[in-house]
Design a protein around this motif. Structure first.
Motif, mmCIF file in Angstrom:
data_model
loop_
_atom_site.group_PDB
_atom_site.id
_atom_site.type_symbol
_atom_site.label_atom_id
_atom_site.label_comp_id
_atom_site.label_asym_id
_atom_site.label_seq_id
_atom_site.Cartn_x
_atom_site.Cartn_y
_atom_site.Cartn_z
ATOM 1 N N SER A 120 19.295 47.952 54.893
ATOM 2 C CA SER A 120 18.923 46.604 54.552
ATOM 3 C C SER A 120 17.596 46.157 54.642
ATOM 4 C CB SER A 120 19.806 45.383 55.034
ATOM 5 O OG SER A 120 19.911 45.243 56.390
ATOM 6 N N SER A 121 16.775 46.588 55.890
ATOM 7 C CA SER A 121 15.494 46.417 56.219
ATOM 8 C C SER A 121 14.847 47.383 55.055
ATOM 9 C CB SER A 121 15.191 46.822 57.427
ATOM 10 O OG SER A 121 15.949 46.018 58.447
ATOM 11 N N TYR A 122 15.088 48.506 54.969
ATOM 12 C CA TYR A 122 14.328 49.196 54.122
ATOM 13 C C TYR A 122 14.453 48.893 52.721
ATOM 14 C CZ TYR A 122 13.166 53.554 51.227
ATOM 15 O OH TYR A 122 12.553 54.441 50.409
ATOM 16 N N LEU A 123 15.675 48.280 52.266
ATOM 17 C CA LEU A 123 15.823 47.848 50.896
ATOM 18 C C LEU A 123 14.613 46.713 50.739
ATOM 19 C CD1 LEU A 123 17.000 46.983 48.104
ATOM 20 C CD2 LEU A 123 18.638 45.772 49.478
ATOM 21 N N ILE A 124 14.680 45.568 51.403
ATOM 22 C CA ILE A 124 13.603 44.387 51.230
ATOM 23 C C ILE A 124 12.130 44.684 51.523
ATOM 24 C CG2 ILE A 124 15.427 42.895 52.213
ATOM 25 C CD1 ILE A 124 14.112 42.131 54.369
ATOM 26 N N CYS A 125 11.821 45.817 52.275
ATOM 27 C CA CYS A 125 10.779 46.234 52.433
ATOM 28 C C CYS A 125 10.107 46.925 51.225
ATOM 29 C CB CYS A 125 10.356 47.005 53.485
ATOM 30 S SG CYS A 125 10.558 46.391 55.352
ATOM 31 N N GLN A 126 10.912 47.674 50.354
ATOM 32 C CA GLN A 126 10.812 48.233 49.410
ATOM 33 C C GLN A 126 10.521 47.327 48.145
ATOM 34 O OE1 GLN A 126 9.624 51.776 49.139
ATOM 35 N NE2 GLN A 126 9.759 51.447 51.066
ATOM 36 N N VAL A 127 11.371 46.404 48.009
ATOM 37 C CA VAL A 127 11.505 45.757 46.694
ATOM 38 C C VAL A 127 10.454 44.393 46.854
ATOM 39 C CG1 VAL A 127 13.746 46.558 46.178
ATOM 40 C CG2 VAL A 127 13.426 44.640 47.398
ATOM 41 N N PHE A 128 10.242 44.035 47.811
ATOM 42 C CA PHE A 128 9.228 42.878 48.204
ATOM 43 C C PHE A 128 7.697 43.261 48.559
ATOM 44 C CE2 PHE A 128 13.428 41.008 48.298
ATOM 45 C CZ PHE A 128 13.480 40.076 46.955
ATOM 46 N N LEU A 133 6.761 39.016 51.994
ATOM 47 C CA LEU A 133 7.864 39.335 52.820
ATOM 48 C C LEU A 133 7.596 38.692 54.176
ATOM 49 C CD1 LEU A 133 10.816 40.340 53.318
ATOM 50 C CD2 LEU A 133 9.441 42.551 53.889
ATOM 51 N N LEU A 134 6.190 39.024 54.592
ATOM 52 C CA LEU A 134 5.794 38.578 55.757
ATOM 53 C C LEU A 134 5.685 36.804 55.981
ATOM 54 C CD1 LEU A 134 3.050 41.119 57.015
ATOM 55 C CD2 LEU A 134 5.532 40.798 57.901
ATOM 56 N N ASN A 135 5.132 36.513 54.809
ATOM 57 C CA ASN A 135 5.121 35.002 54.606
ATOM 58 C C ASN A 135 6.537 34.268 54.441
ATOM 59 O OD1 ASN A 135 2.332 34.350 54.426
ATOM 60 N ND2 ASN A 135 2.083 35.180 52.364
ATOM 61 N N SER A 373 0.546 45.773 67.132
ATOM 62 C CA SER A 373 0.843 44.785 68.262
ATOM 63 C C SER A 373 2.402 44.491 68.395
ATOM 64 C CB SER A 373 0.448 43.270 67.884
ATOM 65 O OG SER A 373 1.100 42.805 66.817
ATOM 66 N N ILE A 374 2.995 44.783 67.250
ATOM 67 C CA ILE A 374 4.862 44.672 67.573
ATOM 68 C C ILE A 374 5.225 46.030 68.170
ATOM 69 C CG2 ILE A 374 6.833 44.664 66.060
ATOM 70 C CD1 ILE A 374 5.640 42.061 66.226
ATOM 71 N N LEU A 401 11.260 46.119 60.087
ATOM 72 C CA LEU A 401 10.859 45.731 59.109
ATOM 73 C C LEU A 401 9.455 46.141 59.085
ATOM 74 C CD1 LEU A 401 11.870 41.715 58.910
ATOM 75 C CD2 LEU A 401 12.503 43.540 57.528
ATOM 76 N N THR A 402 8.815 45.835 60.285
ATOM 77 C CA THR A 402 7.422 46.397 60.617
ATOM 78 C C THR A 402 7.068 48.048 60.532
ATOM 79 O OG1 THR A 402 7.661 46.369 62.934
ATOM 80 C CG2 THR A 402 6.522 44.341 62.045
ATOM 81 N N TYR A 403 8.218 48.740 60.923
ATOM 82 C CA TYR A 403 8.203 50.266 60.706
ATOM 83 C C TYR A 403 8.063 50.372 59.268
ATOM 84 C CZ TYR A 403 10.123 54.863 60.395
ATOM 85 O OH TYR A 403 10.149 56.126 60.003
ATOM 86 N N PHE A 404 9.178 50.066 58.393
ATOM 87 C CA PHE A 404 9.080 50.247 56.839
ATOM 88 C C PHE A 404 8.038 49.790 56.223
ATOM 89 C CE2 PHE A 404 13.873 50.683 57.989
ATOM 90 C CZ PHE A 404 13.997 51.971 57.707
ATOM 91 N N LEU A 405 7.404 48.754 56.455
ATOM 92 C CA LEU A 405 6.181 48.029 55.863
ATOM 93 C C LEU A 405 5.027 48.997 56.369
ATOM 94 C CD1 LEU A 405 6.583 44.010 56.312
ATOM 95 C CD2 LEU A 405 6.856 45.645 54.174
ATOM 96 N N THR A 406 5.043 49.450 57.450
ATOM 97 C CA THR A 406 3.761 50.324 57.773
ATOM 98 C C THR A 406 3.745 51.430 56.767
ATOM 99 O OG1 THR A 406 4.242 49.701 60.214
ATOM 100 C CG2 THR A 406 2.752 51.765 59.856
#
Length: 417
Positions: A120-128, A133-135, A373-374, A401-406
């Motif tokens: 689910s974390s991968y999903l939302i990082c890919q589609v937004f 997403l961070l906001n 930092s995370i 979230l930060t891993y997949f966003l990276t």
């Protein structure tokens, strides 16, 4: 027709996003408590059975996530496998651990929960988008914090500034005070990383989160927040105009950081005593010493994924200390459950994430300071708390979230896989 299908798909994905945050940021658990749901995990039986309402929503989230892979063009199983080889090695090892687990059914159920978090974390990082997403994450942290403050005041619980009254620590809607404190701290770090200071609303968010952090009575969370904000600010200052300059500046920043760390280490006991806290990490040293014989009994493979505290082996410890749920250290916890092999795979994955974040920084990505930092902060606090690879941890949600966003930001910048 295509336009109508696109609108429907967007609504579906936004529903998944909302469910994701409601579920992982404990609002569903909080509400289920008022409806008679069991939210505490104070015994082996309660920890093994879990919260029925949470399980239902967790399965719903998993179902929606898996379904998304079939209709969204932005999701690809092959791409997921290609980009996450080290993570998949760890996951496969977790699956193999079912065969030697002392509580295989518990291992299976918790692995499903762990997999749900990852997918689910991968999903939302890919589609937004990363920024949106961070906001949204920051705004949601603020909303949950406000709900927690209102609930605390309405329930008549006392509040106190400082670090001497742990029983008065602001936990808000969360069961664990320290988890709540880190939650507020992550919000502060994220706000600094996003540089949201321009409007009054953002100033209000910052003030609310800082006050909540101080009310939480958590020295470790305050330290984590100061370190995280310092890393974000420092890395932004030392960002170069090109890759070569960024590498050189990162080396200088690393040397300066080491000097600061050594200085803080020498003043560690003095600072804790000044704040009225135990330099011995609140009996964690005793807990680890008592758990060491169990680790020595199964040093290589452990007791099975997330199985130790649900098995008979923990009975002797529980009879003396009561049920504490985890080893209060992510590194000791994985030694118990997956042994030295699991620990090595975990450290390998953290190192891999760290390297990805550095690559992001070198490429002058806007969010690289936050990603770095995370991973640094969580690798440190994982020593004195079960954070990394804890599917019940708010920290782990932010970690993935930060891993997949990276990875997403690196791909956007043209990184070769």
């Amino acid at each position: 027709m295509n336009s109508h299908m696109k609108v429907s798909a967007d609504k579906f994905l936004h529903s998944v996003l909302l469910l994701y945050f409601l579920y992982y940021f404990s609002l569903i658990s909080f509400i289920s408590g008022f409806l008679g749901g069991k939210v505490g995990k104070n015994t082996v039986e309660e920890a093994a059975s879990g919260n029925l309402i949470n399980q239902i929503f967790g399965l719903l989230l998993l179902l929606l996530t898996v379904s998304s892979f079939f209709f969204s063009r932005r999701l690809s199983v092959k791409k997921f496998i290609f980009e996450n080889k080290i993570l998949l090695v760890f996951i496969i090892f977790c699956v193999f651990s079912f065969w030697w687990s002392v509580a295989p059914f518990v291992s299976l159920r918790r692995f499903i929960a762990f997999s749900t978090l990852i997918l689910s974390s991968y999903l939302i990082c890919q589609v937004f988008s990363t920024r949106s997403l961070l906001n949204f994450l920051l705004n949601f942290i603020f909303a949950v914090t406000v709900i927690g403050i209102v609930y605390t005041l309405l329930s008549g619980k006392g509040l106190s500034f400082g670090f001497s009254s742990r029983e008065l620590g602001l936990s808000g809607i969360f069961l664990d005070k320290n988890a709540a404190a880190r939650f507020y701290g992550y919000g502060v770090i994220l706000l600094v990383a996003l540089k949201r200071f321009a409007v009054k609303r953002d100033v209000l968010i910052l003030i609310t989160l800082v006050i909540s952090l101080l009310l939480s009575q958590s020295v470790s969370a305050l330290g984590m927040t100061l370190i995280g904000c310092s890393l974000v600010i420092g890395l932004n200052i030392f960002r170069g105009r090109n890759a070569t300059e960024s590498i050189l500046r990162l080396m200088v920043f690393t040397v300066l950081s080491i000097v600061v760390i050594v200085s803080i280490k020498h003043a560690y006991e003095y600072l804790l005593n000044l704040l009225g806290r135990d330099p011995g990490l609140t009996n964690r040293g005793i807990i680890w010493e008592l758990l060491q014989p169990f680790i020595d009994d199964k040093p290589n493979l452990g007791y099975g994924f997330a199985a130790f505290w649900a098995g008979d082996a923990a009975t002797a410890f529980i009879d003396r200390w009561g049920f504490i749920g985890n080893a209060h250290s992510g590194y000791y916890e994985i030694l118990l459950n997956l042994g030295l092999v699991g620990l090595c795979l975990k450290i390998l994955f953290i190192a891999h994430f760290f390297k990805l974040a550095i690559d992001c920084f070198i490429k002058n990505n806007l969010y690289a300071s936050f990603f770095l930092s995370i991973v640094i902060v969580q690798a440190v606090i994982n020593y004195a708390g079960f954070v990394i690879f804890n599917h019940n941890s708010l920290d782990m949600v932010l970690f993935f979230l930060t891993y997949f966003l990276t990875i997403k930001e690196l791909n956007k910048n043209g990184r070769k896989q």
